[in-house]
Motif scaffolding. Structure first.
Motif, mmCIF file in Angstrom:
data_model
loop_
_atom_site.group_PDB
_atom_site.id
_atom_site.type_symbol
_atom_site.label_atom_id
_atom_site.label_comp_id
_atom_site.label_asym_id
_atom_site.label_seq_id
_atom_site.Cartn_x
_atom_site.Cartn_y
_atom_site.Cartn_z
ATOM 1 N N MET A 1 0.852 -1.187 0.000
ATOM 2 C CA MET A 1 0.000 0.000 0.000
ATOM 3 C C MET A 1 0.886 1.234 0.000
ATOM 4 S SD MET A 1 -2.973 -1.006 2.750
ATOM 5 C CE MET A 1 -1.811 -1.420 4.056
ATOM 6 N N SER A 2 0.463 2.249 -0.729
ATOM 7 C CA SER A 2 1.262 3.467 -0.785
ATOM 8 C C SER A 2 0.347 4.683 -0.838
ATOM 9 C CB SER A 2 2.185 3.457 -2.007
ATOM 10 O OG SER A 2 1.424 3.430 -3.196
ATOM 11 N N ALA A 3 0.894 5.816 -0.414
ATOM 12 C CA ALA A 3 0.171 7.085 -0.440
ATOM 13 C C ALA A 3 1.191 8.186 -0.291
ATOM 14 C CB ALA A 3 -0.867 7.136 0.678
ATOM 15 N N HIS A 4 0.744 9.445 -0.488
ATOM 16 C CA HIS A 4 1.647 10.558 -0.293
ATOM 17 C C HIS A 4 0.883 11.752 0.256
ATOM 18 C CE1 HIS A 4 0.221 12.898 -3.772
ATOM 19 N NE2 HIS A 4 0.107 11.741 -4.390
ATOM 20 N N THR A 5 1.589 12.640 0.926
ATOM 21 C CA THR A 5 0.970 13.838 1.480
ATOM 22 C C THR A 5 0.798 14.883 0.384
ATOM 23 O OG1 THR A 5 3.065 14.883 2.045
ATOM 24 C CG2 THR A 5 2.116 13.385 3.671
ATOM 25 N N LEU A 6 -0.005 15.893 0.655
ATOM 26 C CA LEU A 6 -0.215 16.985 -0.295
ATOM 27 C C LEU A 6 0.662 18.183 0.028
ATOM 28 C CD1 LEU A 6 -4.119 16.853 -0.588
ATOM 29 C CD2 LEU A 6 -2.406 15.786 -2.082
ATOM 30 N N SER A 7 1.580 18.022 0.966
ATOM 31 C CA SER A 7 2.459 19.116 1.362
ATOM 32 C C SER A 7 3.591 19.279 0.356
ATOM 33 C CB SER A 7 3.033 18.838 2.750
ATOM 34 O OG SER A 7 3.709 17.592 2.751
ATOM 35 N N ASP A 8 4.372 20.325 0.512
ATOM 36 C CA ASP A 8 5.515 20.578 -0.358
ATOM 37 C C ASP A 8 6.782 20.693 0.499
ATOM 38 O OD1 ASP A 8 7.050 21.136 -2.603
ATOM 39 O OD2 ASP A 8 6.707 23.301 -2.442
ATOM 40 N N PRO B 1 2.094 -4.750 4.713
ATOM 41 C CA PRO B 1 1.427 -5.381 5.862
ATOM 42 C C PRO B 1 2.070 -6.696 6.285
ATOM 43 C CG PRO B 1 -0.187 -4.589 4.270
ATOM 44 C CD PRO B 1 1.152 -4.483 3.610
ATOM 45 N N ALA B 2 2.490 -7.504 5.328
ATOM 46 C CA ALA B 2 3.053 -8.809 5.677
ATOM 47 C C ALA B 2 4.309 -8.665 6.526
ATOM 48 C CB ALA B 2 3.361 -9.606 4.408
ATOM 49 N N GLU B 3 5.128 -7.683 6.182
ATOM 50 C CA GLU B 3 6.364 -7.455 6.944
ATOM 51 C C GLU B 3 6.179 -6.465 8.089
ATOM 52 O OE1 GLU B 3 6.210 -7.057 3.644
ATOM 53 O OE2 GLU B 3 7.150 -8.934 2.989
#
Length: 309
Positions: free
Chosen positions: A1-8, A17-19
């Protein structure tokens, strides 16, 4: 799973999750902390993610998240204050804690029904947002000023104008240009170390207060029955109200808890003894009113649990 912030610059989150391994990275070098001792954005991001993981685990175990403050009395019985932002939940909780109760939550807490018919409570680990006027009324301003002046760093999300006001000991509310009140952000451990407030880590709900702060400075504090006594689904925190949304889908979008758990908690809250109350701008009068109500509601709640058992 991945995501990112909207900040600069944006921070990227990659979770396996498995690890049970989380990687937080940035394509550009992060600036050092603005002040010595203040956490970097990377450390803050890691802390926030860890908190969301804990919430996901609690929700999976049947807990729900409430808009509520909570103060715990001897025997573990707790009084909840319910309401939207500005209703007086923080004023209620800090006033009761200053009068000898243990503070469990000032704005949000977890709740879960038990097999014996009671409602267990847990704190939501977050800094307390407290208006400068309330800090002054509780006589906490001088202690905050002393700690900041000796070099203790403020909370990383606290507005600099609030820090300046606390450092100089200036009382009174601070407002932003948009009319929003600027508040002091205080870590839970600082509530004890700075202000000598005892903290609780668990409690059993025994009663409910529905507070409202009087708009007029001269209005007296009082109990009332003006039709605000019903407990509704607005007591639950919803996803669109969260500063830190469920970006990984850890709780399947149900940040406040599952529908079944929410229904069970709502029914239990409706059965608890409750009282609406108007809080005045006189802190001494609020303390007397709230402690009297707390004693009454907690005792009634205890009798209710004895009957259930």
């Amino acid at each position: 799973m991945s995501a990112h912030t909207l900040s600069d610059p944006p921070l990227a989150f990659q979770y396996a999750p498995a690890e049970q391994h989380l990687r937080i990275s940035s394509q550009r070098a992060l600036q050092p902390a603005a002040s010595p001792g203040r956490p970097t954005r990377l450390a803050t991001a890691a802390t926030r993610f860890a908190r969301e993981m804990m919430r996901a685990r609690l929700i999976a175990d049947g807990w729900v998240l409430l808009h509520a403050s909570a103060a715990v009395f001897p025997g573990g019985r707790a009084l909840l204050a319910l309401g939207d932002s500005g209703a007086g939940k923080t004023t209620t909780a800090l006033t009761l804690a200053s009068a000898g109760a243990a503070l469990l939550a000032n704005d949000c807490c977890f709740a879960r029904p038990t097999a014996d018919g009671t409602l267990d409570l847990l704190p939501w680990p977050a800094a307390a947002a407290v208006g400068l006027g309330l800090l002054h009324a509780l006589t906490f301003t001088e202690s905050a000023r002393s700690h900041l002046q000796t070099g203790e760093p403020p909370h990383p999300t606290q507005d600099q104008r609030v820090t300046d006001a606390l450092t100089t000991g200036r009382p009174g509310a601070l407002m932003s240009a948009s009319g929003r009140e600027l508040k002091a952000h205080i870590w839970p451990e600082q509530l004890t170390r700075w202000f000598a407030l005892p903290l609780a880590t668990t409690g059993t709900a025994a009663g409910v207060l529905l507070p409202r702060v009087a708009s007029s400075p001269g209005a007296p504090g009082r109990m009332n029955d003006d039709g605000r006594s019903e407990v509704t689904t607005t007591v639950f925190v919803t996803s669109d109200e969260e500063r830190y949304p469920d970006i990984f889908g850890l709780t399947e979008g149900s940040n406040a808890g599952t529908p079944t758990a929410r229904a069970e908690v709502l029914q239990h809250l409706k059965r608890l003894p409750r009282q609406t109350v108007d809080l005045s701008h006189d802190q001494a009068a609020n303390t007397q009113l709230l402690t009297t109500l707390a004693t009454s509601l907690v005792d009634v709640g205890h009798d209710h649990f004895e009957g259930v058992a």
